[in-house]
Design an enzyme around this catalytic site. Structure first.
Site: not given
Length: 148
Positions: A46, A49-51, A56
């Site tokens: 994750f 893309g986050h971020f 986070v």
């Protein structure tokens, strides 16, 4: 009270990579509470893309980690293990609060207490901490459903 390594965790949860969010159980007292950990690494899928410039952990995944720990507690309390004929679903999340971001390198300490269990619906008090500070908390409700 007993601890569980990753091999025992895998016996008590149907989740697998990339969605297994409990690495170890530190203590488990069936019918009462569980404390588990999730090691958060930069290798988590994750974080791409986050971020990308400020990784986070998504709050929804912190809730999922808490729910997975609650699932282990439920199975240990019932004296059973997951099977392919049933699944536990979220049926409610109340009073969810996110107090601090969780980033790569953090270790989430997941603490779950059974509030009540009635007619197949479980309610838990759930809290996630990093370095002794609460980062997220909620009351979780889950229910077992047969899928056959």
């Amino acid at each position: 009270m007993s601890s569980m390594d990753i091999h025992e965790v895998l016996e008590h949860l149907p989740h697998r990579y990339p969605f297994l969010l409990v690495d170890r159980v530190l203590t488990c007292e069936p019918g009462k509470s569980i404390e588990a950990i999730k090691n958060v690494t930069i290798n988590e899928p994750f974080f791409q893309g986050h971020f990308p410039h400020h990784p986070v952990m998504p709050g929804v995944l912190i809730m999922e980690a808490l729910a997975q720990a609650a699932g282990i507690l439920s199975f240990k309390t019932m004296g059973t293990k997951p099977d392919e004929n049933s699944v536990f679903y979220f049926v409610g999340i109340d009073n969810a609060r996110f107090k601090k971001p969780v980033t790569a390198g953090d270790q989430l300490h997941l603490h779950i207490e059974i509030m009540r269990q009635m007619r197949g619906i479980w309610k838990f008090k759930a809290e996630a901490k990093v370095d002794g500070e609460v980062v997220a908390e909620a009351e979780l409700m889950c229910a077992k459903r047969d899928i056959v």
